[in-house]
Enzyme design. Structure first.
Site, mmCIF file in Angstrom:
data_model
loop_
_atom_site.group_PDB
_atom_site.id
_atom_site.type_symbol
_atom_site.label_atom_id
_atom_site.label_comp_id
_atom_site.label_asym_id
_atom_site.label_seq_id
_atom_site.Cartn_x
_atom_site.Cartn_y
_atom_site.Cartn_z
ATOM 1 N N LEU B 22 40.334 -6.654 -36.585
ATOM 2 C CA LEU B 22 41.647 -7.302 -36.657
ATOM 3 C C LEU B 22 42.690 -6.517 -35.885
ATOM 4 O O LEU B 22 43.768 -6.202 -36.387
ATOM 5 C CB LEU B 22 42.090 -7.476 -38.112
ATOM 6 C CG LEU B 22 41.385 -8.586 -38.912
ATOM 7 C CD1 LEU B 22 41.918 -8.624 -40.343
ATOM 8 C CD2 LEU B 22 41.590 -9.946 -38.247
ATOM 9 N N THR B 24 44.923 -6.439 -32.111
ATOM 10 C CA THR B 24 45.821 -7.476 -31.575
ATOM 11 C C THR B 24 45.056 -8.749 -31.228
ATOM 12 O O THR B 24 45.562 -9.849 -31.432
ATOM 13 C CB THR B 24 46.551 -6.986 -30.306
ATOM 14 O OG1 THR B 24 45.572 -6.477 -29.403
ATOM 15 C CG2 THR B 24 47.549 -5.900 -30.626
ATOM 16 N N ALA B 27 44.030 -10.615 -34.586
ATOM 17 C CA ALA B 27 45.218 -11.279 -35.149
ATOM 18 C C ALA B 27 45.623 -12.458 -34.264
ATOM 19 O O ALA B 27 46.035 -13.516 -34.769
ATOM 20 C CB ALA B 27 46.364 -10.273 -35.281
ATOM 21 N N LYS B 217 32.522 -5.794 -16.399
ATOM 22 C CA LYS B 217 32.746 -7.222 -16.133
ATOM 23 C C LYS B 217 31.897 -7.698 -14.961
ATOM 24 O O LYS B 217 31.336 -8.794 -14.987
ATOM 25 C CB LYS B 217 34.234 -7.457 -15.865
ATOM 26 C CG LYS B 217 35.099 -7.181 -17.109
ATOM 27 C CD LYS B 217 36.567 -7.074 -16.738
ATOM 28 C CE LYS B 217 37.448 -6.771 -17.931
ATOM 29 N NZ LYS B 217 38.814 -6.352 -17.511
#
Lengths: 442, 442
Positions: B22, B24, B27, B217
């Site tokens: 939880l 950023t 949330a 990535k």
């Protein structure tokens, strides 16, 4: 759930295609399916094979071998071929055979893949209902921005977010013409003629240059972004015929470039959708997209602004988009036409363009004598339009009958601006219809 | 087939989520799911609801109301909650709890959505096998380029085409630092410090500025583009620590900008994948992507070149990507991890970077005396490296111990260039390690 994509044990059943329409795109699809057969089989979990084709002239050389494929002169017969699992409609046009083929295939429960933007834009609501009723997916990635996966991006990639705005540079012909006008200083008619000679514009260019093609694509994008079909007739459409060489040069002097943009955004009064030439700041992302390229922009509450650019037309890019749809069908990834099952039939409420706001560029041809500017600025003041800047180039010769005058406004209402333009046009000192171009900040 | 997305008659069963982590992003996901609940229900065909969460500190204010949600201190317990249909892993890190949670959920047949690039890059092969074995989808749109639907574009949108190249600007922190260095002329350390103060760089910035985050990535994108997992250790990685203010100004003088690019392309000898600072022409699309933005480029045989740009990080964009994955799961649109079921376990063969070719920018610090340039160009000649141009700025003061000398080569082999740089570095007239930057034409 991944086992749906393929089964390791059972031999995979091919997905069998009937292709209606063998123009450059149809031939391109056959070429791609053959060139990438192994790759597509691995990705789709089963072979994708063309079994039947339909076109008018069997003797024409299309550069692809059609031996072994069933041939139909009437595309409607191809649809009823029991060996055809999926109908690929590449005939084009919103009515006639193309429409009949798509409706008939959906009604028979056969999935349809099409590149036909006019058909989906004009009949998207009815086609969505037909697709839902008969449980037959209708996919049309190639209908918007060629090889750019614009539809997948909006309908799936950004499905988590509430979209505020969608649109972009949706017509490569117009973007090419505007790019060459800027680079060479040539006028519209000359550049259009060159574009026709090079094959970048059709012999009858009106669908492109009058903004209709871009409006078809915007109608589709807006329907996807807002989850309901959009009435094509509610889209405000202006083309690029009235853009002059001097507009490109004034735009440059003001720090802008001119683009034909399709933009749709939701307002409290409904959807605002329009295709119009726009001034965009010269360092903005859309200003960098030159030539025949397309760019699709989407803006969401959480995701912010996304832009995709690539080739918006041509056999290769279009074939790539058609094939991506076919793989989705083979993978079992199908989706309601407007991304939302329940809303298939309800067109979005549209807000008239006069409810819009923006800043404007206005080019006037005026007599070169004292008092003219006072007359014009008085009209703007009376209509509540506030000026940000004014540019005037001297007449090229002393006896020129008029001089160009360019006005740039602050943010104002579209209604006030239209009223002002009507009144200015009626002034005797104004010698030609004003050219009004909207200014977009991005 | 569209009926899979929702059923008009039966009441829709909610998709119930357990969110592990939880911060950023966690949330942000809860906030988005609540703000867009109706929209998501319409698009997914069923409600998407959070039923359980897990984090270390229950008392911390995260700006979202957690009342009514089951709380687990140990995320592994959240996985076994029978009311959790889908596990959303937002803890981060390639090992430890994050890895345990994902493996345990997949082994239990539960779909997993994660934003964890390091986990997928380092363990993608094993996770793909686990996903396939237990028929549990693993989706990770948020792991690459934040809100940009890069994974969907490569794995689905371009699935019809054979991709030749994939990559782009994959780290917003580096792009921000390079942008500010160019705009202000400040040096790397100063700009990094400013970025840390503004929250654009971590207190320990090494994962970003040494290129590891971009390499994670790129490993994922290359695996998707070429349909097989890529060994993370086979990616050549250089960061931006050695880029000096003078390199930005030399690049400008030569008509380039500097970007940290991750690029992968297939060669006859296998996959070439590297993260390195690059010079890109100042008018190329990648040169226009400034600040914290990301841009993903993919190039295919038929589709040509596609570029998507948008926000590569932040709670909102990441939450948008996580939610798109959840909608795909709710719609039944799941897919093998690398897009191809059969290849889950076979890593792609990698080609060493020394087999690459390209043009290079080389900045040397040399003694300011006659004969130096002759010594250096002799080395280049002996290594078969051909020069395109040379720039030398005069010493700032007469008693400066060295002057910068910039060489730009024609196309040459990476092996020849590395040999030349090693020999040049050994010359007594060269006073500091050379800075070598690859030149990319797009």
């Amino acid at each position: 759930m991944t086992s749906r994509t393929s089964s390791a044990s059972a031999p995979a059943t091919p997905l069998r295609l009937g292709i209606a329409g063998l123009g450059t795109v149809g031939a391109g699809v056959i070429r791609l399916l053959r060139a990438n057969a192994d790759l597509l089989r691995a990705r789709a979990g089963r072979p994708i094979e063309v079994v039947a084709v339909s076109a008018r002239d069997k003797t024409r050389d299309r550069g692809v071998d059609l031996a072994g494929l069933r041939w139909y002169e009437d595309a409607r017969e191809l649809v009823t071929d029991p060996d055809v699992d999926v109908v690929v409609e590449l005939i084009g046009g919103a009515e006639g055979t193309a429409r009949a083929v798509v409706e008939q295939a959906l009604a028979a429960g056969k999935p349809v893949v099409t590149a036909n933007k006019a058909l989906v834009a004009l009949h998207g609501s009815a086609l969505a209902q037909l697709s839902a009723t008969h449980n037959a997916p209708l996919l049309f990635e190639a209908a918007v921005a060629g090889g750019i996966p614009a539809i997948k991006t909006v309908r799936e990639g950004l499905a988590g977010d509430r979209l505020l705005r969608v649109g972009g540079i949706l017509n490569g012909t117009c973007n090419y013409i505007l790019t060459v006008m800027r680079e060479t200083g040539k006028d519209f008619a000359t550049v259009l003629k060159d574009a026709q000679d090079l094959g970048y514009a059709e012999a009858d260019p009106s669908t492109d240059i009058d903004g209709l093609d871009a409006a078809h694509k915007l109608t589709i994008l807006a329907g996807l972004a807002f989850g309901q079909p959009v009435e094509f007739s509610s889209v405000h459409v202006e083309g690029i015929r009235r853009i002059g060489a001097e507009d490109l040069s004034f735009a440059r002097a003001l720090g802008y470039r001119i683009r034909l943009l399709g933009l749709a955004h939701m307002t409290e009064c409904g959807l605002q959708a329009r295709v119009t030439p726009c001034l965009v700041p010269q360092h903005s992302p859309l200003a960098q997209v030159d030539g025949v390229f397309n760019a699709v922009v989407a803006e969401g509450e959480f995701v912010g602004r996304i832009m995709i650019e690539g080739r918006g037309a041509g056999a290769g890019p279009t074939a790539s988009a058609v094939t991506a749809d076919l793989i989705d069908i083979a993978r079992g990834h199908t989706i309601a036409v407007w991304g939302v099952q329940a809303s298939a039939g309800l067109p979005l409420r549209a807000a008239p363009i006069t409810l819009g706001h923006g800043a404007f560029y206005l080019r006037l041809a005026v007599e070169d004598r004292p008092g003219v500017i006072a007359d014009i600025t008085a009209v703007l003041r009376d209509c509540g339009v506030s000026l940000r800047s004014m540019l005037q180039h001297p007449a090229e010769t002393d006896d020129a009958p008029y001089v160009p005058l360019v006005l740039v406004t602050h943010q104002t209402s579209e209604a006030a601006m239209q009223e002002a333009v009507t009144r200015i046009d009626a002034l005797s000192v104004v010698t030609d219809s004003p050219v009004m171009i909207r200014i977009e900040t991005a």
